[in-house]
Design a protein around this motif. Structure first.
Motif, PDB file in Angstrom:
ATOM      1  N   CYS A  45     -10.585  -5.657   4.893  1.00 44.93           N
ATOM      2  CA  CYS A  45     -10.156  -7.127   4.959  1.00 44.93           C
ATOM      3  C   CYS A  45      -8.986  -7.256   5.748  1.00 44.93           C
ATOM      4  O   CYS A  45      -7.691  -6.629   5.415  1.00 44.93           O
ATOM      5  CB  CYS A  45      -9.936  -7.628   3.407  1.00 44.93           C
ATOM      6  N   SER A  46      -8.957  -8.155   6.552  1.00 47.98           N
ATOM      7  CA  SER A  46      -7.972  -8.673   7.465  1.00 47.98           C
ATOM      8  C   SER A  46      -7.321  -9.850   7.006  1.00 47.98           C
ATOM      9  O   SER A  46      -7.920 -10.788   6.505  1.00 47.98           O
ATOM     10  CB  SER A  46      -8.357  -8.857   8.948  1.00 47.98           C
ATOM     11  N   PHE A  47      -5.839 -10.171   7.011  1.00 45.13           N
ATOM     12  CA  PHE A  47      -5.088 -11.344   6.601  1.00 45.13           C
ATOM     13  C   PHE A  47      -3.970 -11.330   7.577  1.00 45.13           C
ATOM     14  O   PHE A  47      -3.543 -10.651   8.201  1.00 45.13           O
ATOM     15  CB  PHE A  47      -4.867 -10.779   4.971  1.00 45.13           C
ATOM     16  N   SER A  48      -3.671 -12.687   7.505  1.00 47.45           N
ATOM     17  CA  SER A  48      -2.364 -13.161   8.107  1.00 47.45           C
ATOM     18  C   SER A  48      -2.283 -14.526   7.785  1.00 47.45           C
ATOM     19  O   SER A  48      -2.064 -14.890   6.441  1.00 47.45           O
ATOM     20  CB  SER A  48      -2.588 -13.213   9.599  1.00 47.45           C
ATOM     21  N   LEU A 100      -9.581  -1.120  -2.828  1.00 48.56           N
ATOM     22  CA  LEU A 100      -8.781  -1.535  -1.398  1.00 48.56           C
ATOM     23  C   LEU A 100      -7.186  -1.351  -1.673  1.00 48.56           C
ATOM     24  O   LEU A 100      -6.616  -2.159  -2.576  1.00 48.56           O
ATOM     25  CB  LEU A 100      -9.058  -3.203  -1.195  1.00 48.56           C
ATOM     26  N   GLU A 101      -6.877  -0.367  -1.099  1.00 50.16           N
ATOM     27  CA  GLU A 101      -5.220  -0.152  -1.413  1.00 50.16           C
ATOM     28  C   GLU A 101      -4.614   0.734  -0.424  1.00 50.16           C
ATOM     29  O   GLU A 101      -3.204   0.789  -0.566  1.00 50.16           O
ATOM     30  CB  GLU A 101      -5.347   1.001  -2.535  1.00 50.16           C
ATOM     31  N   VAL A 102      -5.242   0.996   0.732  1.00 51.77           N
ATOM     32  CA  VAL A 102      -4.578   1.334   1.907  1.00 51.77           C
ATOM     33  C   VAL A 102      -4.272   0.449   3.081  1.00 51.77           C
ATOM     34  O   VAL A 102      -5.409  -0.164   3.347  1.00 51.77           O
ATOM     35  CB  VAL A 102      -5.161   2.845   2.523  1.00 51.77           C
ATOM     36  N   GLY A 104       6.596  -0.306   0.373  1.00 50.22           N
ATOM     37  CA  GLY A 104       5.909   0.213  -0.788  1.00 50.22           C
ATOM     38  C   GLY A 104       5.815  -0.892  -1.784  1.00 50.22           C
ATOM     39  O   GLY A 104       4.492  -0.747  -2.382  1.00 50.22           O
ATOM     40  N   VAL A 105       6.759  -1.567  -2.004  1.00 53.49           N
ATOM     41  CA  VAL A 105       6.392  -2.562  -3.242  1.00 53.49           C
ATOM     42  C   VAL A 105       5.399  -3.544  -2.779  1.00 53.49           C
ATOM     43  O   VAL A 105       4.410  -4.005  -3.572  1.00 53.49           O
ATOM     44  CB  VAL A 105       7.866  -3.480  -3.410  1.00 53.49           C
ATOM     45  N   LEU A 106       5.451  -4.054  -1.414  1.00 58.48           N
ATOM     46  CA  LEU A 106       4.370  -5.103  -0.973  1.00 58.48           C
ATOM     47  C   LEU A 106       3.061  -4.412  -0.975  1.00 58.48           C
ATOM     48  O   LEU A 106       2.175  -4.897  -1.318  1.00 58.48           O
ATOM     49  CB  LEU A 106       4.707  -5.549   0.436  1.00 58.48           C
ATOM     50  N   CYS A 107       2.813  -3.335  -0.612  1.00 58.70           N
ATOM     51  CA  CYS A 107       1.512  -2.572  -0.623  1.00 58.70           C
ATOM     52  C   CYS A 107       1.036  -2.341  -2.273  1.00 58.70           C
ATOM     53  O   CYS A 107      -0.179  -2.631  -2.466  1.00 58.70           O
ATOM     54  CB  CYS A 107       1.763  -1.152  -0.222  1.00 58.70           C
ATOM     55  N   PHE A 155      -4.179  -5.345   7.617  1.00 61.12           N
ATOM     56  CA  PHE A 155      -5.518  -5.135   7.055  1.00 61.12           C
ATOM     57  C   PHE A 155      -5.506  -4.187   5.719  1.00 61.12           C
ATOM     58  O   PHE A 155      -4.610  -3.418   5.947  1.00 61.12           O
ATOM     59  CB  PHE A 155      -6.455  -4.892   8.156  1.00 61.12           C
ATOM     60  N   ILE A 156      -6.382  -4.141   5.154  1.00 62.98           N
ATOM     61  CA  ILE A 156      -6.298  -3.268   3.780  1.00 62.98           C
ATOM     62  C   ILE A 156      -7.916  -2.610   3.959  1.00 62.98           C
ATOM     63  O   ILE A 156      -8.777  -3.427   4.122  1.00 62.98           O
ATOM     64  CB  ILE A 156      -6.184  -4.009   2.631  1.00 62.98           C
TER      65      ILE A 156
END
Length: 468
Positions: free
Chosen positions: A276-279, A121-123, A107-110, A292-293
């Protein structure tokens, strides 16, 4: 019996010789990859420590890492704050797999991610790798768009992963894709060419404002070769996607979290993707972490029903130690002003690379950079000489130059470099965002010495090994 097996131990690995290490690598992992690493000098000594910008080898060399280990190391090797949060998590015996309880740490990270991403962009969904993040993003877009709009557009220079779907959509892998089954309903267009995008829209129109195309996936900045489209290109892409309700996926696996001098590459264009994808940098070099978000309207249309909540899932969906590592990474980027350093040092690095290009026009064809994403593109006027030596052709000439540079930089100056996977004429420069001017200067001055003194002898030695 299992009890009779003579297993090696971690201590055995600590004490293993370089020769035995390479033997096991070639036998159990890849003989050809092992040969390549050996040729470049990477197998000559085993790393025993890594800290900040440096990797210490068993033979005592302290190697300046200009690769950021494929862009993973946003804050350097083994950042003490990341080590501390992981150590504390383990010592307190915190729950690692949050499968049956909602995680306050997720939850904190999100929450923190939603604050650094623009618009709504939040989910988000967490996973393990960039390829898996792109797979999830593509599935989400497909579910949102529906079966009547299942066509996906991608670009000719791109890399989104090596699963079946992401491999199909990786234009830079097109010459190797003949070995594998392709995902259907995928159309390739030219990267950065808005007319080509408009062409496929027109060819697939089903009405005035409707099309069979449901998804467009693209790298905001093509990391390999540092290819940067005009701002107007993405402005028009965003307008077209809005008009036809096409889901715009931007792959920020390599360019995210400060690599380009901004938090995300798409911020250079003043637009926002739908997914948006990330890694890579997301795990701070200590966690294999990705995600992804998306916007609520996209996610809710796709997965809002009770029986659809787990249509996309994974066993390793944000383990505790990965999550706290990523929380700390975001705080380190802010607290240590790594975005600002990426922009400042990136401009300085590019200016010094331009010196190299001017000083060695016969060897260096071009230099490019944005933030701490930079590359050197080589050419060689020794092509005729090399062809006398081998009939393999142009690709061998490229390996002659880059292979000799990488080998000499490591052997003579203790600097680690690498080429991108699809173009052996380049050296990709992606150091950690903590790099300073002194380290940039040492890299540039060492590179100048290599290009002026060591290139030919090492290059021919490299070719002999390549053909053996």
């Amino acid at each position: 019996m299992y009890e009779d097996k003579n297993f090696l131990t971690i201590e055995d690995a600590h004490n293993m010789t370089e020769k035995e290490n390479l033997r096991l690598f070639k036998k159990h992992i890849s003989s050809q990859l092992g040969k390549t690493l050996s040729m470049l000098g990477f197998a000559d000594s085993i790393p025993v420590e890594a800290s900040g910008m440096y990797v210490t080898l068993r033979d005592g060399r302290k190697v300046l890492d200009m690769t950021g280990h494929l862009g993973m190391l946003v804050a350097g090797h083994n950042h003490p704050r990341i080590i501390e949060v992981r150590k504390k998590w383990a010592e307190e015996k915190r729950l690692e797999s949050w499968k049956f309880f909602p995680s306050p740490y997720q939850g904190v990270l999100c929450n923190n991610l939603s604050l650094i991403f623009p618009e709504d962009l939040e989910v988000m969904f967490f996973c393990n790798s960039g390829a898996e993040a792109n797979e999830g993003a593509l599935k989400l877009a497909e579910k949102y768009s529906g079966m009547s709009r299942k066509t996906v557009v991608y670009t000719d220079i791109s890399f989104h992963g090596k699963t079946h779907a992401t491999l199909t959509l990786s234009g830079s892998e097109k010459h190797q894709n003949d070995h594998f089954n392709k995902t259907e309903n995928c159309i390739m267009i030219k990267y950065g060419d808005i007319q080509d995008f408009k062409r496929v829209i027109e060819e697939n129109k089903t009405g005035k404002n409707s099309t069979k195309i449901g998804t467009f996936i693209i790298e905001a900045i093509r990391s390999e070769g540092v290819v940067i489209p005009d701002k107007s290109y993405y402005e028009e892409v965003r307008r077209i996607c809005d008009k036809y309700d096409i889901v715009l996926i931007m792959d920020e696996v390599f360019t995210g979290f400060g690599r380009t001098g901004k938090m995300f590459g798409f911020e250079h264009y003043g637009i926002c993707p739908d997914i948006c994808s990330f890694s890579k940098a997301f795990g701070g070099g200590k966690a294999t972490f990705a995600g992804f978000i998306t916007r609520p309207k996209i996610f809710n249309k796709a997965y809002s029903k009770m029986n659809e909540a787990t249509l996309h899932s994974t066993t390793y969906n944000g383990f505790g130690e990965e999550v706290v590592s990523a929380i700390e990474v975001l705080n380190i980027i802010r607290d240590e002003k790594l975005l600002e350093n990426s922009e400042e040092m990136g401009k300085y690095l590019l200016s010094r690379l331009q010196e190299v290009k001017k000083e060695f026009p016969d060897i260096v064809a071009d230099v490019r950079g944005v933030g701490l994403l930079a590359c050197i593109i080589f050419h060689s006027r020794a092509e005729k000489i090399v062809k006398f030596f081998s009939s393999t052709g142009t690709d061998l000439v490229e390996k002659f130059v880059t292979g000799s540079v990488i080998t000499s930089m490591l052997k003579d100056y203790s600097i680690l470099l690498n080429t991108p996977p699809h173009d052996s004429s380049q050296i990709l420069i992606t150091p950690s965002l903590i790099i300073n001017r002194e380290q940039v200067d040492y890299f540039i001055e060492s590179l100048k010495k290599v290009l002026s003194e060591n290139l030919w002898k090492v290059g021919f030695d490299y070719l002999k090994k390549l053909r053996s």
